[in-house]
Design a protein around this motif. Structure first.
Motif, PDB file in Angstrom:
ATOM      1  N   VAL A 107       0.846  -1.198   0.000  1.00 19.45           N
ATOM      2  CA  VAL A 107       0.000   0.000   0.000  1.00 19.45           C
ATOM      3  C   VAL A 107       0.881   1.246   0.000  1.00 19.45           C
ATOM      4  O   VAL A 107       0.695   2.190  -0.771  1.00 19.45           O
ATOM      5  CB  VAL A 107      -0.925   0.012   1.241  1.00 19.45           C
ATOM      6  N   ARG A 108       1.861   1.246   0.872  1.00 19.15           N
ATOM      7  CA  ARG A 108       2.763   2.383   1.025  1.00 19.15           C
ATOM      8  C   ARG A 108       3.582   2.606  -0.258  1.00 19.15           C
ATOM      9  O   ARG A 108       3.795   3.721  -0.701  1.00 19.15           O
ATOM     10  CB  ARG A 108       3.692   2.057   2.205  1.00 19.15           C
ATOM     11  N   ASN A 110       2.999   1.400  -3.496  1.00 17.65           N
ATOM     12  CA  ASN A 110       2.143   1.792  -4.632  1.00 17.65           C
ATOM     13  C   ASN A 110       2.628   1.338  -6.007  1.00 17.65           C
ATOM     14  O   ASN A 110       2.536   2.087  -6.987  1.00 17.65           O
ATOM     15  CB  ASN A 110       1.927   3.316  -4.615  1.00 17.65           C
ATOM     16  N   ALA A 158      -6.563  -0.833   5.144  1.00 24.10           N
ATOM     17  CA  ALA A 158      -6.096  -0.313   3.850  1.00 24.10           C
ATOM     18  C   ALA A 158      -6.203   1.211   3.810  1.00 24.10           C
ATOM     19  O   ALA A 158      -5.263   1.898   3.399  1.00 24.10           O
ATOM     20  CB  ALA A 158      -6.908  -0.932   2.712  1.00 24.10           C
ATOM     21  N   ILE A 163      -4.128   3.753   1.211  1.00 19.64           N
ATOM     22  CA  ILE A 163      -4.306   3.129  -0.114  1.00 19.64           C
ATOM     23  C   ILE A 163      -4.913   4.116  -1.118  1.00 19.64           C
ATOM     24  O   ILE A 163      -5.709   4.992  -0.754  1.00 19.64           O
ATOM     25  CB  ILE A 163      -5.170   1.845   0.006  1.00 19.64           C
ATOM     26  N   LEU A 166      -9.447   1.415  -3.366  1.00 19.58           N
ATOM     27  CA  LEU A 166     -10.024   0.395  -2.477  1.00 19.58           C
ATOM     28  C   LEU A 166     -11.451   0.081  -2.913  1.00 19.58           C
ATOM     29  O   LEU A 166     -12.283   0.976  -3.061  1.00 19.58           O
ATOM     30  CB  LEU A 166     -10.044   0.916  -1.030  1.00 19.58           C
ATOM     31  N   PHE A 190      -1.334   0.724  -6.691  1.00 22.98           N
ATOM     32  CA  PHE A 190      -1.755  -0.489  -5.986  1.00 22.98           C
ATOM     33  C   PHE A 190      -3.254  -0.426  -5.688  1.00 22.98           C
ATOM     34  O   PHE A 190      -3.740   0.529  -5.081  1.00 22.98           O
ATOM     35  CB  PHE A 190      -0.970  -0.621  -4.682  1.00 22.98           C
ATOM     36  N   LEU A 192      -6.653  -2.591  -4.166  1.00 18.73           N
ATOM     37  CA  LEU A 192      -7.174  -3.763  -3.448  1.00 18.73           C
ATOM     38  C   LEU A 192      -8.662  -3.933  -3.736  1.00 18.73           C
ATOM     39  O   LEU A 192      -9.435  -2.975  -3.632  1.00 18.73           O
ATOM     40  CB  LEU A 192      -6.995  -3.588  -1.927  1.00 18.73           C
TER      41      LEU A 192
END
Ligand code: TPP
Ligand code: SF4
Length: 288
Positions: A107-108, A110, A158, A163, A166, A190, A192
């Motif tokens: 997440v961080r 990307n 998230a 994020i 999402l 990134f 999710l």
């Protein structure tokens, strides 16, 4: 142009009849075909679990790796070949238990990949232990008197980690899931998609009916704005994570590979990396 059929292979999934993962498999195949992708342009990287088997059931490049480690592999694949559409996939145990640390860093970081988790709130492959997303009080083989731990809520984690994309889906709503997968793949960063994907064999609580009764579909919520991070956080807190649709999208965030200084347009995978004989001979001399 490839059709859904081209993303199928002749391996019959050994999932239990009714397992939610069948819909996830079909949704990925439909989304890829609808986007005009070809099987050789896609890589599906999965962890270990019933859900982790999905990479073997889609006709594309695939890698069935180690429990909890789909994300580092998927990020490496994307960086080595930026032309591939990279999908990482696995279960709630795989992604939010043993793999949680990788998730937070993905997440961080990307990197431009899509992560699809099949959240059945239990460990399916190992036959019914509670998982990090199992509710407090949930009775499983490992919690015969009820789970005394609180559930981890993937959407809250998230968003908290920052994020950029999402979404959540439900195995019973394939049309919505196909659309979410397309949006996630198109998103440059990134993404999710956490899918409520019932385990019909070991989880008799979080059933299709349970989700039908408890999920809020954000597509039906008037004025819901997925670009508003505070609203997204408020929504996942109020619904305890039980919401579907696009929850949050930030198009301002720049992906990891778009920030690498001098990152070659030509993927390593298509470079001629052969060593000229004289260079090889010189290199050998250094060790003589
Ligand atoms: C390092 C390691 N630890 C534990 C296991 C055993 N194991 C395999 S799958 C799994 C959990 C499966 O649950 P989940 O990831 O939620 O996927 P599901 O089977 O429910 O789809 C565990 C604990 C393993 N294979 N490797
Ligand atoms: S055990 Fe559960 S998660 Fe695994 S295939 Fe069967 S229904 Fe699906």
């Amino acid at each position: 142009m490839a059709t859904v059929k081209d993303f199928r292979n002749d391996i019959r999934p050994n999932w239990c009849p009714g397992c939610g993962d069948f819909s996830v498999q079909a949704s990925i195949q439909r989304a890829l075909a609808a986007m005009g992708k070809e099987p050789h342009e896609v890589a599906v990287i999965s962890g270990i679990g019933c859900s982790g088997r999905i990479s073997g059931y889609i006709n594309s490049y695939g890698f069935h790796g180690v429990h909890g480690r789909a994300l580092p592999t998927a990020q490496g694949v994307k960086l080595a070949n930026r032309n591939l559409t990279v999908i990482a996939a696995g279960g709630d145990g795989d992604g939010f238990g043993i793999g949680l640390n990788h998730f937070m860093h993905a997440v961080r970081r990307n990197v431009d990949i899509t992560y699809i988790t099949m959240d059945n709130q239990i460990y399916g492959l190992t036959k019914g232990q509670h998982s990090p997303t199992s509710a407090h009080g949930f009775v499983a083989k490992t919690t015969p008197a009820g789970n005394i731990e609180n559930a981890l809520v993937p959407s809250q984690i998230a968003l908290g980690a920052g994020i950029g994309f999402l979404a959540q889906g439900f195995s019973s709503d394939v049309n919505q899931l196909v659309s979410l997968i397309q949006q996630a793949i198109e998103y440059r960063g990134f993404a999710l998609i956490n899918v409520f994907s019932p385990c019909v064999t070991y989880n008799k609580v979080n059933t299709y009916d349970f989700y039908r009764e408890n999920i809020t579909n954000l597509e039906t919520v008037e004025d819901y704005d997925p670009t508003d991070r505070a609203l997204a956080m408020q929504t996942v807190l109020e619904t305890r994570g039980l919401c579907t649709g696009l929850i949050y999208r930030d198009d301002e965030r720049v992906s990891y590979q778009d920030q690498i200084p001098g990152y070659s347009e030509q993927p390593i995978a298509s470079m001629d990396l052969h060593l000229a004989p004289e260079l090889f001979a010189n290199a050998l001399k250094e060790f003589a």
